[in-house]
Every structure is written in structure tokens, then in C-alpha cells.
Write an enzyme that holds these catalytic residues in place. Structure first.
Site, mmCIF file in Angstrom:
data_model
loop_
_atom_site.group_PDB
_atom_site.id
_atom_site.type_symbol
_atom_site.label_atom_id
_atom_site.label_comp_id
_atom_site.label_asym_id
_atom_site.label_seq_id
_atom_site.Cartn_x
_atom_site.Cartn_y
_atom_site.Cartn_z
ATOM 1 N N ARG A 123 -18.849 -13.289 -4.271
ATOM 2 C CA ARG A 123 -19.298 -14.403 -3.416
ATOM 3 C C ARG A 123 -20.325 -13.913 -2.388
ATOM 4 N NH1 ARG A 123 -18.267 -19.937 -4.319
ATOM 5 N NH2 ARG A 123 -18.180 -20.263 -2.059
ATOM 6 N N LYS B 158 -26.452 -20.441 -14.184
ATOM 7 C CA LYS B 158 -26.681 -21.879 -14.388
ATOM 8 C C LYS B 158 -27.960 -22.131 -15.205
ATOM 9 C CE LYS B 158 -24.304 -23.272 -10.105
ATOM 10 N NZ LYS B 158 -24.365 -24.164 -8.917
ATOM 11 N N GLU C 7 -10.406 -20.637 -13.697
ATOM 12 C CA GLU C 7 -11.730 -20.762 -14.319
ATOM 13 C C GLU C 7 -11.888 -19.798 -15.490
ATOM 14 O OE1 GLU C 7 -14.510 -20.413 -11.057
ATOM 15 O OE2 GLU C 7 -13.994 -22.390 -10.282
ATOM 16 N N PHE D 219 -23.501 -36.889 -5.257
ATOM 17 C CA PHE D 219 -24.340 -36.119 -6.182
ATOM 18 C C PHE D 219 -23.572 -35.611 -7.396
ATOM 19 C CE2 PHE D 219 -22.848 -33.409 -2.684
ATOM 20 C CZ PHE D 219 -22.173 -32.409 -3.367
HETATM 21 P P1 IDP Z 1 -20.501 -23.126 -4.212
HETATM 22 O O1 IDP Z 1 -21.206 -23.137 -5.555
HETATM 23 O O2 IDP Z 1 -21.289 -22.361 -3.182
HETATM 24 O O3 IDP Z 1 -19.060 -22.687 -4.296
HETATM 25 P P2 IDP Z 1 -19.550 -25.901 -3.978
HETATM 26 O O4 IDP Z 1 -19.364 -26.612 -2.681
HETATM 27 O O5 IDP Z 1 -18.340 -25.506 -4.744
HETATM 28 O O6 IDP Z 1 -20.525 -24.638 -3.682
HETATM 29 O O7 IDP Z 1 -20.464 -26.848 -4.885
HETATM 30 C C1 IDP Z 1 -20.630 -26.573 -6.251
HETATM 31 C C2 IDP Z 1 -22.093 -26.776 -6.615
HETATM 32 O O8 IDP Z 1 -22.450 -28.151 -6.412
HETATM 33 C C3 IDP Z 1 -23.078 -25.982 -5.754
HETATM 34 O O9 IDP Z 1 -23.248 -24.650 -6.201
HETATM 35 C C4 IDP Z 1 -24.344 -26.798 -5.903
HETATM 36 O O10 IDP Z 1 -24.990 -26.532 -7.158
HETATM 37 C C5 IDP Z 1 -23.786 -28.222 -5.943
HETATM 38 N N1 IDP Z 1 -23.771 -28.832 -4.582
HETATM 39 C C6 IDP Z 1 -22.894 -28.574 -3.580
HETATM 40 N N2 IDP Z 1 -23.188 -29.319 -2.483
HETATM 41 C C7 IDP Z 1 -24.271 -30.049 -2.824
HETATM 42 C C8 IDP Z 1 -25.064 -31.034 -2.100
HETATM 43 O O11 IDP Z 1 -24.825 -31.367 -0.945
HETATM 44 N N3 IDP Z 1 -26.119 -31.554 -2.795
HETATM 45 C C9 IDP Z 1 -26.418 -31.245 -4.079
HETATM 46 N N4 IDP Z 1 -25.705 -30.346 -4.784
HETATM 47 C C10 IDP Z 1 -24.647 -29.751 -4.162
HETATM 48 MG MG MG Z 2 -17.511 -23.678 -5.306
#
Ligand code: IDP
Ligand code: MG
Length: 153
Positions: free
Chosen positions: A85, A9, A126, A57
Site C-alpha cells: 500500500r 488496472k 481477494e 461513480f
Molecule cells: P484504493 O484503490 O486506494 O484502495 P478505494 O477507496 O478502495 O481506493 O477505491 C477503489 C477505486 O475506486 C480507486 O482505486 C479508484 O480507481 C476508484 N475511486 C475511488 N474513489 C473515487 C472517486 O471519488 N472518483 C472516481 N473513482 C474513485
Molecule cells: Mg481499496
């Protein structure tokens, strides 16, 4: 053999962590099958984070993902999706275990260094989103006999 996608990122690109993050996966024994730098567009980031479109967000994470280019990378290995993961760690960098990428380099939920596909289905979707077929390489990985036992792959 299974393939998965990681995205290094903007935060990691800006902090000079591209090599450090990538080397975690290389040292584990995952094979890099495709890699490039791209910049997310409004369209591609909305598609990539569509599962979060109802979250408060959503716009903030989209902006954060477009702020600078990112590295997209295809990694291949036995159970690659699950292995990657595990190496990445929990979403919240403050909760992610030490030794994981997020546990070692992130203090944030949003700014958590790396994305990794969460299932074989999403990995396929993806990888197709970010790579054309000729950008993914099938090549001999001569270490394989040392990374795995010969009945594992
Ligand atoms: P992951 O990346 O661990 O799979 P996801 O739930 O798919 O998590 O969320 C994608 C991305 O969105 C996260 O990696 C993070 O950067 C952001 N994100 C997820 N939940 C939150 C939150 O509650 N607040 C702010 N950003 C979040
Ligand atoms: Mg995810």
C-alpha cells in the site's frame, strides 16, 4: 509470511506499464507467488468493488475495469499488505507522493494504475477470489537472506 494482491488496472495495461509497475514490487524484495491475466466480468467487478456500490461513480469504475484485461498478482513478504500500500500511494494520483506507483504514473483518482488489498483480511478474501490454491506457489526465494536480516522472517 504475509501475502497480498495487486491488480494492474486496464489503464496501465493499455499504457504499456505492466513491466514497469511489477518491477517496482520485485525490486523492493517482494516475492511473486502467483500471476495471470484475467478479464473482469460484471459479477467479479461488482464483488471486488462492493464497498463502493453506493457511490455515484460505481458504474463508471466498473466499466473502466472491464475495458481490457488486467494482471492479478500475489506478492509475499514481511508486512506485505502495508508495504505494498505504501509503494502504491494515495488513491488520487495527483496527490500521491512522487516515488509511489500512483505518484509517478497517474494524474487521476479513478485511473490510478493499480489496486492493492488494504488489510490482511481483504488480502485473503481477494486472493481467494482471483486464484485457485494451485495457482499460488510456495517456492524457495534464495534472496531472502539478503532482503531481510535473519531475525525478520
Ligand atoms: P484504493 O484503490 O486506494 O484502495 P478505494 O477507496 O478502495 O481506493 O477505491 C477503489 C477505486 O475506486 C480507486 O482505486 C479508484 O480507481 C476508484 N475511486 C475511488 N474513489 C473515487 C472517486 O471519488 N472518483 C472516481 N473513482 C474513485
Ligand atoms: Mg481499496
Amino acid at each position: 509470511m504475509e501475502k497480498t494482491l495487486i491488480i494492474i488496472k486496464p489503464g496501465a495495461v493499455q499504457r504499456g506499464l505492466i513491466g514497469e509497475v511489477l518491477s517496482r514490487f520485485e525490486k523492493k524484495g517482494l516475492q511473486v507467488c502467483g500471476i495471470k491475466m484475467i478479464r473482469f466480468t460484471e459479477e467479479s467487478v461488482s464483488e471486488h468493488y462492493a464497498h463502493l456500490s453506493q457511490k455515484p461513480f460505481f458504474n463508471r469504475i466498473k466499466r473502466a475495469m472491464m475495458i481490457s484485461p488486467v494482471i492479478v498478482c500475489c506478492l509475499q513478504g514481511v508486512d506485505a499488505v502495508r508495504v505494498v500500500r505504501h509503494l502504491v500511494g494515495a488513491t488520487n494520483g495527483r496527490e500521491a507522493l512522487p516515488g509511489t506507483v500512483r505518484g509517478d504514473f497517474s494524474m487521476s483518482v479513478q485511473e490510478n494504475i493499480v489496486h492493492a488489498s488494504d488489510s490482511t483480511d481483504s488480502a485473503e478474501t481477494e486472493l481467494t477470489r482471483f486464484f485457485s490454491p494451485e495457482e499460488l506457489f510456495d517456492y524457495d526465494f534464495n534472496n531472502r537472506g539478503f532482503i531481510y536480516a535473519n531475525n525478520e522472517f
